[in-house]
Design a protein around this motif. Sequence first.
Motif, PDB file in Angstrom:
ATOM      1  N   ILE A   1       5.697   7.678  19.445  1.00 49.74           N
ATOM      2  CA  ILE A   1       4.471   7.878  18.668  1.00 49.74           C
ATOM      3  C   ILE A   1       4.539   9.190  17.898  1.00 49.74           C
ATOM      4  O   ILE A   1       5.177  10.146  18.343  1.00 49.74           O
ATOM      5  CB  ILE A   1       3.222   7.851  19.591  1.00 49.74           C
ATOM      6  N   GLY A   2       3.884   9.212  16.753  1.00 50.72           N
ATOM      7  CA  GLY A   2       3.721  10.428  15.972  1.00 50.72           C
ATOM      8  C   GLY A   2       2.368  10.388  15.284  1.00 50.72           C
ATOM      9  O   GLY A   2       1.774   9.317  15.122  1.00 50.72           O
ATOM     10  N   TYR A   3       1.861  11.553  14.912  1.00 53.16           N
ATOM     11  CA  TYR A   3       0.558  11.617  14.257  1.00 53.16           C
ATOM     12  C   TYR A   3       0.474  12.903  13.460  1.00 53.16           C
ATOM     13  O   TYR A   3       1.153  13.885  13.757  1.00 53.16           O
ATOM     14  CB  TYR A   3      -0.592  11.553  15.277  1.00 53.16           C
ATOM     15  N   ALA A   4      -0.348  12.881  12.429  1.00 50.75           N
ATOM     16  CA  ALA A   4      -0.545  14.071  11.597  1.00 50.75           C
ATOM     17  C   ALA A   4      -1.941  14.009  10.988  1.00 50.75           C
ATOM     18  O   ALA A   4      -2.363  12.968  10.483  1.00 50.75           O
ATOM     19  CB  ALA A   4       0.500  14.134  10.490  1.00 50.75           C
ATOM     20  N   ILE A   5      -2.625  15.133  11.061  1.00 54.62           N
ATOM     21  CA  ILE A   5      -3.964  15.275  10.481  1.00 54.62           C
ATOM     22  C   ILE A   5      -3.874  16.361   9.406  1.00 54.62           C
ATOM     23  O   ILE A   5      -3.214  17.387   9.615  1.00 54.62           O
ATOM     24  CB  ILE A   5      -4.996  15.700  11.561  1.00 54.62           C
TER      25      ILE A   5
ATOM     26  N   ALA B   1       2.798  14.303   5.055  1.00 55.94           N
ATOM     27  CA  ALA B   1       2.598  12.885   4.775  1.00 55.94           C
ATOM     28  C   ALA B   1       3.589  12.394   3.723  1.00 55.94           C
ATOM     29  O   ALA B   1       4.212  11.345   3.894  1.00 55.94           O
ATOM     30  CB  ALA B   1       1.166  12.623   4.319  1.00 55.94           C
ATOM     31  N   ILE B   2       3.738  13.160   2.657  1.00 57.42           N
ATOM     32  CA  ILE B   2       4.657  12.769   1.581  1.00 57.42           C
ATOM     33  C   ILE B   2       6.088  12.638   2.116  1.00 57.42           C
ATOM     34  O   ILE B   2       6.806  11.706   1.751  1.00 57.42           O
ATOM     35  CB  ILE B   2       4.566  13.771   0.407  1.00 57.42           C
ATOM     36  N   GLU B   3       6.457  13.517   3.021  1.00 57.55           N
ATOM     37  CA  GLU B   3       7.787  13.453   3.640  1.00 57.55           C
ATOM     38  C   GLU B   3       7.925  12.223   4.540  1.00 57.55           C
ATOM     39  O   GLU B   3       9.010  11.654   4.674  1.00 57.55           O
ATOM     40  CB  GLU B   3       8.014  14.730   4.457  1.00 57.55           C
ATOM     41  N   THR B   4       6.835  11.792   5.151  1.00 58.63           N
ATOM     42  CA  THR B   4       6.848  10.664   6.085  1.00 58.63           C
ATOM     43  C   THR B   4       6.795   9.307   5.378  1.00 58.63           C
ATOM     44  O   THR B   4       7.292   8.314   5.914  1.00 58.63           O
ATOM     45  CB  THR B   4       5.655  10.784   7.065  1.00 58.63           C
ATOM     46  N   PHE B   5       6.212   9.236   4.195  1.00 62.37           N
ATOM     47  CA  PHE B   5       6.021   7.950   3.509  1.00 62.37           C
ATOM     48  C   PHE B   5       7.299   7.115   3.383  1.00 62.37           C
ATOM     49  O   PHE B   5       7.257   5.907   3.647  1.00 62.37           O
ATOM     50  CB  PHE B   5       5.364   8.142   2.143  1.00 62.37           C
TER      51      PHE B   5
ATOM     52  N   LEU C   1       0.822  -1.204   0.000  1.00 59.48           N
ATOM     53  CA  LEU C   1       0.000   0.000   0.000  1.00 59.48           C
ATOM     54  C   LEU C   1       0.862   1.262   0.000  1.00 59.48           C
ATOM     55  O   LEU C   1       0.620   2.180  -0.788  1.00 59.48           O
ATOM     56  CB  LEU C   1      -0.932  -0.023   1.213  1.00 59.48           C
ATOM     57  N   ILE C   2       1.880   1.314   0.839  1.00 60.42           N
ATOM     58  CA  ILE C   2       2.705   2.525   0.912  1.00 60.42           C
ATOM     59  C   ILE C   2       3.508   2.717  -0.374  1.00 60.42           C
ATOM     60  O   ILE C   2       3.674   3.842  -0.839  1.00 60.42           O
ATOM     61  CB  ILE C   2       3.588   2.561   2.186  1.00 60.42           C
ATOM     62  N   ILE C   3       3.968   1.630  -0.967  1.00 67.20           N
ATOM     63  CA  ILE C   3       4.693   1.745  -2.248  1.00 67.20           C
ATOM     64  C   ILE C   3       3.760   2.320  -3.312  1.00 67.20           C
ATOM     65  O   ILE C   3       4.142   3.205  -4.075  1.00 67.20           O
ATOM     66  CB  ILE C   3       5.295   0.383  -2.679  1.00 67.20           C
ATOM     67  N   SER C   4       2.528   1.825  -3.378  1.00 71.11           N
ATOM     68  CA  SER C   4       1.553   2.349  -4.349  1.00 71.11           C
ATOM     69  C   SER C   4       1.317   3.843  -4.125  1.00 71.11           C
ATOM     70  O   SER C   4       1.288   4.626  -5.077  1.00 71.11           O
ATOM     71  CB  SER C   4       0.223   1.605  -4.237  1.00 71.11           C
ATOM     72  N   ILE C   5       1.132   4.240  -2.866  1.00 67.50           N
ATOM     73  CA  ILE C   5       0.874   5.645  -2.551  1.00 67.50           C
ATOM     74  C   ILE C   5       2.077   6.511  -2.932  1.00 67.50           C
ATOM     75  O   ILE C   5       1.909   7.582  -3.529  1.00 67.50           O
ATOM     76  CB  ILE C   5       0.506   5.809  -1.062  1.00 67.50           C
ATOM     77  N   ILE C   6       3.281   6.045  -2.610  1.00 66.37           N
ATOM     78  CA  ILE C   6       4.494   6.790  -2.980  1.00 66.37           C
ATOM     79  C   ILE C   6       4.549   6.975  -4.494  1.00 66.37           C
ATOM     80  O   ILE C   6       4.943   8.028  -4.985  1.00 66.37           O
ATOM     81  CB  ILE C   6       5.765   6.080  -2.451  1.00 66.37           C
TER      82      ILE C   6
ATOM     83  N   GLY D   1      -5.293  11.493   7.576  1.00 63.04           N
ATOM     84  CA  GLY D   1      -3.949  11.585   8.141  1.00 63.04           C
ATOM     85  C   GLY D   1      -3.338  10.225   8.394  1.00 63.04           C
ATOM     86  O   GLY D   1      -3.806   9.208   7.889  1.00 63.04           O
ATOM     87  N   ASP D   2      -2.275  10.251   9.182  1.00 62.54           N
ATOM     88  CA  ASP D   2      -1.599   9.019   9.568  1.00 62.54           C
ATOM     89  C   ASP D   2      -1.077   9.175  10.990  1.00 62.54           C
ATOM     90  O   ASP D   2      -0.901  10.290  11.483  1.00 62.54           O
ATOM     91  CB  ASP D   2      -0.466   8.678   8.596  1.00 62.54           C
TER      92      ASP D   2
END
Length: 177
Positions: free
Chosen positions: A99-103, A48-52, A20-25, A83-84
């Motif tokens: 832990i980390g989070y982003a909305i 998010a793009i920086e975190t992927f 899934l993450i490879i597809s999103i990247i 978010g993630d």
Amino acid sequence: MSVENITTERLYLIPFTRKLIISIIDGDYEDLINMGLNKGEGWPDEDAIETFPKILRNLELVKEPTGFESWIIVKKDRMTIIGDAGFKGRPNSAGEVDIGYAIIEHERKKGYGIEAAQSLVDWAFSNPEVKTITAKSLLNNIGSARILAKMKFKEICRDEEMIHWLLQNEIMDATSW
């Protein structure tokens, strides 16, 4: 053993997989669409793009998601990704996870950050290996600091950029003395 989704009052947290993450990247959202998910307004954002790539590196260390990697945050009402959140790997020898989070900006200040983060804290503390959860927030990220304080994280120090936070498993604390 696969990790189950986490369900809260308004959210689903779904573990990222390597595929899934490879597809999103790669900018391919077909797998998300096939899962019945919609991209929230502005998702993925710059954070998010920086975190992927970091999410992918953590997932490459395990055969399948353990729950101590990252999760997609989905609003239940429209199955919208907002978010993630997650951890930066399995607990270390001291029983600590970070832990980390982003909305996404469009969905901030609606309680989703604390709802997602609290569900992950509860999930992590249900694992006997986890004794402590750490977090970091940028000095100027007042919203994130407010969430951590509401969740009873204790500020342990500051540096030029970050506030460092710590939350002990209260059940472990009560039984350890």
